[in-house]
Enzyme design. Structure first.
Site, PDB file in Angstrom:
ATOM      1  N   VAL A   9       0.800  -1.170   0.160  1.00  0.00           N
ATOM      2  CA  VAL A   9       0.072  -0.092   0.145  1.00  0.00           C
ATOM      3  C   VAL A   9       0.943   1.129   0.232  1.00  0.00           C
ATOM      4  O   VAL A   9       1.803   1.435   0.727  1.00  0.00           O
ATOM      5  CB  VAL A   9      -0.795   0.166   1.214  1.00  0.00           C
ATOM      6  CG1 VAL A   9      -1.728   1.040   1.247  1.00  0.00           C
ATOM      7  CG2 VAL A   9      -1.752  -1.266   1.349  1.00  0.00           C
ATOM      8  N   LYS A  24      -3.348   0.533  -3.170  1.00  0.00           N
ATOM      9  CA  LYS A  24      -2.758  -0.927  -3.061  1.00  0.00           C
ATOM     10  C   LYS A  24      -2.866  -1.714  -4.331  1.00  0.00           C
ATOM     11  O   LYS A  24      -3.475  -1.691  -5.244  1.00  0.00           O
ATOM     12  CB  LYS A  24      -3.820  -1.916  -2.152  1.00  0.00           C
ATOM     13  CG  LYS A  24      -3.477  -3.258  -1.612  1.00  0.00           C
ATOM     14  CD  LYS A  24      -4.279  -3.805  -0.845  1.00  0.00           C
ATOM     15  CE  LYS A  24      -3.903  -5.250  -0.266  1.00  0.00           C
ATOM     16  NZ  LYS A  24      -4.468  -5.697   0.779  1.00  0.00           N
ATOM     17  N   ASP A 117     -10.132 -11.591   8.550  1.00  0.00           N
ATOM     18  CA  ASP A 117      -8.862 -11.317   9.098  1.00  0.00           C
ATOM     19  C   ASP A 117      -8.782 -10.347  10.093  1.00  0.00           C
ATOM     20  O   ASP A 117      -7.895  -9.295   9.837  1.00  0.00           O
ATOM     21  CB  ASP A 117      -7.813 -11.079   7.671  1.00  0.00           C
ATOM     22  CG  ASP A 117      -6.276 -11.526   8.350  1.00  0.00           C
ATOM     23  OD1 ASP A 117      -6.074 -11.882   9.349  1.00  0.00           O
ATOM     24  OD2 ASP A 117      -5.428 -10.664   7.484  1.00  0.00           O
ATOM     25  N   ASN A 122      -5.266  -4.512  11.145  1.00  0.00           N
ATOM     26  CA  ASN A 122      -6.440  -4.028   9.916  1.00  0.00           C
ATOM     27  C   ASN A 122      -7.324  -3.118  10.718  1.00  0.00           C
ATOM     28  O   ASN A 122      -8.463  -3.188   9.935  1.00  0.00           O
ATOM     29  CB  ASN A 122      -7.057  -5.381   9.621  1.00  0.00           C
ATOM     30  CG  ASN A 122      -5.978  -6.225   8.720  1.00  0.00           C
ATOM     31  OD1 ASN A 122      -5.041  -5.527   8.089  1.00  0.00           O
ATOM     32  ND2 ASN A 122      -6.378  -7.459   8.664  1.00  0.00           N
TER      33      ASN A 122
END
Length: 205
Positions: A9, A24, A117, A122
């Site tokens: 990213v 990204k 995830d 994140n």
């Protein structure tokens, strides 16, 4: 800004609208395997359909010189992981953050998207202290068949992974799996560490 198993990213500027964005790109470029490209495309599609203040929005999806990319809103701030490197978070603040993240994930589930995830790295925290969920690289449509996941594959981050996720094809991964990960994130915020952490990923699982 960051690098994961499949993508990198960058902080960039969208010249047409004169705004900062996060871009990204697939890590391996033209060398990426078809399943990597499919998963990258699935991430962009999953995030692009989720219009919620607690989820980082996708602006544009494209490809340049054989390298797929998508641009997202640039969140100025830090990650929850970086914040936790300083130690546990006071309980009221931890609860406030988790409530906002849980609402965002509930919205994703209502739209048929599993994150799979969820972890502190994140979750981005902006300058006002509000969290934003990002990185839908392992996202899955709740109704999908496991086409991008080979049977028995273990996908996710072991310390935050629900038991049925760690079991590969031996368990049924669903919205409850993301809820488990939210519980682990809350535990980490309150205690300064995940509930299960060992020297290797195999031991953790």
């Amino acid at each position: 800004l960051g690098r994961g198993g499949m993508g990198v990213v960058f902080r960039a500027r969208q010249e047409s609208l004169s705004r900062e964005v996060a871009v990204k790109m697939i890590l391996r470029g033209e060398l990426a395997r078809n399943n990597e490209r499919e998963r990258f495309q699935a991430e962009a599609q999953a995030a692009a359909r989720l219009d919620h203040p607690g989820i980082v929005p996708v602006y544009e999806v494209g490809e340049i010189e054989g390298r797929p990319y998508f641009s997202m809103k640039f969140i100025r701030g830090t990650t929850l992981a970086q914040r936790l490197a300083e130690g546990p978070i006071p309980s009221r603040e931890a609860a406030r953050l988790l409530v906002q993240v849980a609402k965002a994930i509930h919205f994703a589930h209502e739209k048929g998207v599993l994150h799979r995830d969820l972890k502190p790295s994140n979750i981005l925290i902006d300058e006002k202290g509000d969290p934003h969920v990002t990185d839908f690289g392992l996202a899955k449509q709740i109704s999908d068949e496991p086409s991008l996941t080979r049977t028995g594959a273990i996908l996710g981050t072991p310390a935050y992974m629900a038991p049925e996720q760690a079991a590969g094809n031996r368990g049924q991964v669903g919205p409850q799996s993301d809820v488990y990960s939210l519980g682990v994130v809350l535990y980490h915020m309150l205690t300064g560490r995940p509930p299960f952490i060992h020297a290797t990923s195999v031991e953790t699982m």
